[in-house]
Motif scaffolding. Sequence first.
Motif, PDB file in Angstrom:
ATOM      1  N   SER A 104      -3.624 -15.211  11.226  1.00 43.02           N
ATOM      2  CA  SER A 104      -4.705 -15.386  10.271  1.00 43.02           C
ATOM      3  C   SER A 104      -5.092 -14.070   9.606  1.00 43.02           C
ATOM      4  CB  SER A 104      -5.928 -16.005  10.955  1.00 43.02           C
ATOM      5  OG  SER A 104      -6.436 -15.112  11.930  1.00 43.02           O
ATOM      6  N   SER A 105      -4.863 -12.950  10.264  1.00 47.42           N
ATOM      7  CA  SER A 105      -5.217 -11.670   9.666  1.00 47.42           C
ATOM      8  C   SER A 105      -4.087 -11.090   8.815  1.00 47.42           C
ATOM      9  CB  SER A 105      -5.615 -10.663  10.755  1.00 47.42           C
ATOM     10  OG  SER A 105      -4.487 -10.363  11.558  1.00 47.42           O
ATOM     11  N   GLU A 106      -2.855 -11.604   8.929  1.00 50.41           N
ATOM     12  CA  GLU A 106      -1.738 -11.083   8.152  1.00 50.41           C
ATOM     13  C   GLU A 106      -1.930 -11.254   6.641  1.00 50.41           C
ATOM     14  OE1 GLU A 106       2.064 -12.392   9.469  1.00 50.41           O
ATOM     15  OE2 GLU A 106       1.825 -11.497  11.442  1.00 50.41           O
ATOM     16  N   PRO A 107      -2.350 -12.419   6.158  1.00 53.24           N
ATOM     17  CA  PRO A 107      -2.544 -12.530   4.710  1.00 53.24           C
ATOM     18  C   PRO A 107      -3.623 -11.577   4.193  1.00 53.24           C
ATOM     19  CG  PRO A 107      -2.422 -14.714   5.683  1.00 53.24           C
ATOM     20  CD  PRO A 107      -2.461 -13.728   6.801  1.00 53.24           C
ATOM     21  N   GLU A 108      -4.675 -11.374   4.969  1.00 54.23           N
ATOM     22  CA  GLU A 108      -5.716 -10.431   4.565  1.00 54.23           C
ATOM     23  C   GLU A 108      -5.167  -9.010   4.536  1.00 54.23           C
ATOM     24  OE1 GLU A 108      -9.017 -10.907   7.175  1.00 54.23           O
ATOM     25  OE2 GLU A 108      -9.364 -12.987   6.592  1.00 54.23           O
ATOM     26  N   ALA A 109      -4.366  -8.683   5.551  1.00 55.34           N
ATOM     27  CA  ALA A 109      -3.778  -7.344   5.609  1.00 55.34           C
ATOM     28  C   ALA A 109      -2.818  -7.133   4.442  1.00 55.34           C
ATOM     29  CB  ALA A 109      -3.062  -7.128   6.935  1.00 55.34           C
ATOM     30  N   GLU A 110      -2.043  -8.179   4.124  1.00 50.65           N
ATOM     31  CA  GLU A 110      -1.121  -8.075   2.996  1.00 50.65           C
ATOM     32  C   GLU A 110      -1.877  -7.925   1.685  1.00 50.65           C
ATOM     33  OE1 GLU A 110       1.548 -11.364   3.045  1.00 50.65           O
ATOM     34  OE2 GLU A 110       2.482 -10.760   4.916  1.00 50.65           O
ATOM     35  N   ALA A 111      -2.979  -8.633   1.547  1.00 52.47           N
ATOM     36  CA  ALA A 111      -3.786  -8.525   0.330  1.00 52.47           C
ATOM     37  C   ALA A 111      -4.386  -7.129   0.218  1.00 52.47           C
ATOM     38  CB  ALA A 111      -4.880  -9.585   0.318  1.00 52.47           C
ATOM     39  N   ASP A 112      -4.878  -6.606   1.360  1.00 53.97           N
ATOM     40  CA  ASP A 112      -5.429  -5.252   1.362  1.00 53.97           C
ATOM     41  C   ASP A 112      -4.346  -4.235   1.018  1.00 53.97           C
ATOM     42  OD1 ASP A 112      -7.914  -6.197   2.014  1.00 53.97           O
ATOM     43  OD2 ASP A 112      -7.717  -5.780   4.163  1.00 53.97           O
ATOM     44  N   LEU A 113      -3.176  -4.419   1.610  1.00 55.74           N
ATOM     45  CA  LEU A 113      -2.071  -3.501   1.358  1.00 55.74           C
ATOM     46  C   LEU A 113      -1.644  -3.570  -0.113  1.00 55.74           C
ATOM     47  CD1 LEU A 113       0.009  -1.516   2.479  1.00 55.74           C
ATOM     48  CD2 LEU A 113       1.464  -3.472   3.024  1.00 55.74           C
ATOM     49  N   ALA A 114      -1.589  -4.784  -0.649  1.00 52.82           N
ATOM     50  CA  ALA A 114      -1.198  -4.944  -2.050  1.00 52.82           C
ATOM     51  C   ALA A 114      -2.213  -4.282  -2.977  1.00 52.82           C
ATOM     52  CB  ALA A 114      -1.057  -6.422  -2.395  1.00 52.82           C
ATOM     53  N   SER A 115      -3.492  -4.454  -2.686  1.00 51.68           N
ATOM     54  CA  SER A 115      -4.510  -3.840  -3.540  1.00 51.68           C
ATOM     55  C   SER A 115      -4.468  -2.321  -3.427  1.00 51.68           C
ATOM     56  CB  SER A 115      -5.902  -4.369  -3.201  1.00 51.68           C
ATOM     57  OG  SER A 115      -6.261  -3.987  -1.886  1.00 51.68           O
ATOM     58  N   GLU A 116      -4.201  -1.806  -2.232  1.00 47.76           N
ATOM     59  CA  GLU A 116      -4.084  -0.361  -2.053  1.00 47.76           C
ATOM     60  C   GLU A 116      -2.866   0.179  -2.818  1.00 47.76           C
ATOM     61  OE1 GLU A 116      -4.258   1.031   1.978  1.00 47.76           O
ATOM     62  OE2 GLU A 116      -5.866  -0.377   2.463  1.00 47.76           O
ATOM     63  N   LEU A 117      -1.752  -0.567  -2.764  1.00 44.35           N
ATOM     64  CA  LEU A 117      -0.559  -0.141  -3.489  1.00 44.35           C
ATOM     65  C   LEU A 117      -0.798  -0.141  -4.995  1.00 44.35           C
ATOM     66  CD1 LEU A 117       2.319  -1.897  -1.528  1.00 44.35           C
ATOM     67  CD2 LEU A 117       1.888   0.539  -1.701  1.00 44.35           C
ATOM     68  N   LYS A 118      -1.463  -1.192  -5.494  1.00 47.87           N
ATOM     69  CA  LYS A 118      -1.774  -1.245  -6.925  1.00 47.87           C
ATOM     70  C   LYS A 118      -2.666  -0.081  -7.336  1.00 47.87           C
ATOM     71  CE  LYS A 118      -1.327  -6.218  -7.502  1.00 47.87           C
ATOM     72  NZ  LYS A 118      -2.031  -7.475  -7.778  1.00 47.87           N
TER      73      LYS A 118
END
Length: 103
Positions: free
Chosen positions: A13-27
């Motif tokens: 359940s925390s993986e999609p949130e982590a991926e979203a956080d990672l994606a926003s940080e990368l952007k």
Amino acid sequence: MPVAGAVEESQESSEPEAEADLASELKKAMAERKEKEEENMLSGVAREIDEIEWPAFRKVLGTTGVVLSVIFGSSVVLLSVNAVLAEISDRVFAGKGIQDFFT
């Protein structure tokens, strides 16, 4: 096994949130990098312009004068040659068109 299942479930359940956080940080990081590259490019261009040895204004005027004189002179010569050849052509062919040569 219920404990292991709970841990796996919480990780999933925390993986999609982590991926979203990672994606926003990368952007965000990519946007910052692009801004820095643009700033570096503009400052690099400014540095290169400063390093150019610009000719003196009188030298620029002199070179421009020579170029314009050569263009004007060659135009006069070519137009004169064209006029002479046109006159010779009119006298040789006496107003005949191309259709007159095939009949």
